[in-house]
Design a protein around this motif. Sequence first.
Motif, PDB file in Angstrom:
ATOM      1  N   UNK A   1       0.806  -1.224   0.000  1.00  0.00           N
ATOM      2  CA  UNK A   1       0.000   0.000   0.000  1.00  0.00           C
ATOM      3  C   UNK A   1       0.837   1.271   0.000  1.00  0.00           C
ATOM      4  N   UNK A   2       2.103   1.187   0.401  1.00  0.00           N
ATOM      5  CA  UNK A   2       2.933   2.387   0.533  1.00  0.00           C
ATOM      6  C   UNK A   2       3.908   2.560  -0.629  1.00  0.00           C
ATOM      7  N   UNK A   3       3.723   1.757  -1.684  1.00  0.00           N
ATOM      8  CA  UNK A   3       4.529   1.902  -2.890  1.00  0.00           C
ATOM      9  C   UNK A   3       3.864   2.886  -3.847  1.00  0.00           C
ATOM     10  N   UNK A   4       4.659   3.491  -4.704  1.00  0.00           N
ATOM     11  CA  UNK A   4       4.113   4.393  -5.711  1.00  0.00           C
ATOM     12  C   UNK A   4       3.448   5.614  -5.102  1.00  0.00           C
ATOM     13  N   UNK A   5       2.415   6.113  -5.799  1.00  0.00           N
ATOM     14  CA  UNK A   5       1.696   7.300  -5.322  1.00  0.00           C
ATOM     15  C   UNK A   5       0.809   6.997  -4.120  1.00  0.00           C
ATOM     16  N   UNK A   6       0.351   5.749  -4.010  1.00  0.00           N
ATOM     17  CA  UNK A   6      -0.626   5.351  -2.979  1.00  0.00           C
ATOM     18  C   UNK A   6      -1.957   6.070  -3.155  1.00  0.00           C
ATOM     19  N   UNK A   7      -2.284   6.393  -4.393  1.00  0.00           N
ATOM     20  CA  UNK A   7      -3.579   7.008  -4.692  1.00  0.00           C
ATOM     21  C   UNK A   7      -4.573   5.952  -5.160  1.00  0.00           C
ATOM     22  N   UNK A   8      -4.088   4.953  -5.896  1.00  0.00           N
ATOM     23  CA  UNK A   8      -4.919   3.870  -6.409  1.00  0.00           C
ATOM     24  C   UNK A   8      -4.379   2.536  -5.936  1.00  0.00           C
ATOM     25  N   UNK A   9      -5.236   1.523  -5.936  1.00  0.00           N
ATOM     26  CA  UNK A   9      -4.806   0.171  -5.615  1.00  0.00           C
ATOM     27  C   UNK A   9      -5.735  -0.821  -6.302  1.00  0.00           C
ATOM     28  N   UNK A  10      -5.203  -1.939  -6.785  1.00  0.00           N
ATOM     29  CA  UNK A  10      -6.071  -2.953  -7.393  1.00  0.00           C
ATOM     30  C   UNK A  10      -6.766  -3.826  -6.357  1.00  0.00           C
TER      31      UNK A  10
END
Length: 412
Positions: free
Chosen positions: A278-287
């Motif tokens: 959950x704390x990788x990337x932007x953490x704006x979207x998640x699958x």
Amino acid sequence: MHEWARMALIVLPIAVATGAACALFLWLLDEVTKLRFANPALLFGLPLGGVVIAYLYERHGKNAGRGNNLILEAIHSARSENPDSDSSLVPRRMAPLILVTTLITHLFGGSAGREGTAVQMGGSLAAAWVLLLRLQGRAKRLALMCGIAAGFGGVFGTPLAGAVFALEVLWYGRLETEETLLCLLAAMGSDWCARALGAHHTHYKVAFPPPGTELFDIALAAKVAFAAVLFGLAARLFVELTECIGHTFKAQVSAPLLRPVIGGVLLIALTYLIGTRDYLGLSVLSPHPGAITLPSAFEAGGADPFSWGWKTIFTALTLGSGFKGGEVTPLFFIGATLGNALSGPLHAPISLLAAIGFIAVFAGASKTPLACTIMGIELFGAQGAPLFAIACFIAQWASGHPSIYQRPDTED
């Protein structure tokens, strides 16, 4: 009036070019994020991606590696009419370099944002225009400031905040009318162009108390003020931890290509240690349904009590070890999840405190409380303006001197 019209004609191409660049960047960022979601094994390529980033900057970056701070220095040099100001002119290579390396960071899961990329693209495109038109002194300074405003306004869809941000982040101690209007023109033009080309921005739902009830209640304002102090301390922790990790890597690892390799390995290990991506990337979207994201922080149960701390660590390690991207979206996440965590103990509305944390932590880290107040109004609605202002200015005070931006000392 004639001079303002001339500068407006100079600024408009910067706004259009930056808006188009922001639209392209946001589209590509969305695509690489989807690719990472579809291929979880890409996380293991993070160390290799870091090597590519370090090589590109070592081989081609030169002074472009200084990022936003180089743009600020170039503006201050132009303002002082320093005869050596061309030495700090923002290089044209900055735009493609920061675009490519930010996409690499996000493709493999580095925790970073997008503001730095957009601002650097705007500054680089403005610098190219300055060079083409051979602008000097005040005209050069205004063009570069408008590049910052256009980048910020275009990438977040907040043109008013983008204009004020460009002025406040430099903060000469006074705001000139012409500077304000030109930055607003650049930010609005960039935002319009980006939207016209299909750029989309995340929308957040904030539940304000009904008019005339507790929104302006003294008790709620006191709770917001108390939370704002914690938001400011969280901002300071982020800035100092990122700087500490960066200094440690530079002091202990002499080979620039090796720093992101170590950082990438540590990020992979940390991901598996805590058992979530959950704390990788932007953490704006998640699958994954139920994942902790920036929008979920506005809902009950949408964040863990220490989500803000984990994002702080992931982002500080990502940027401190040499990966590229901005700090602002992670700061939004840190503030919103901290607001979510504080809403229970303070008995405050979750979405309202998340929205306040969203802007207040950024205000503390960037030292731009006025721009962040305006951003809150643009993103969440004017009903919360008094509380937004209270939180942003208190957080800026509570965070102390450290900032994600280095402002050269100037005399007014």
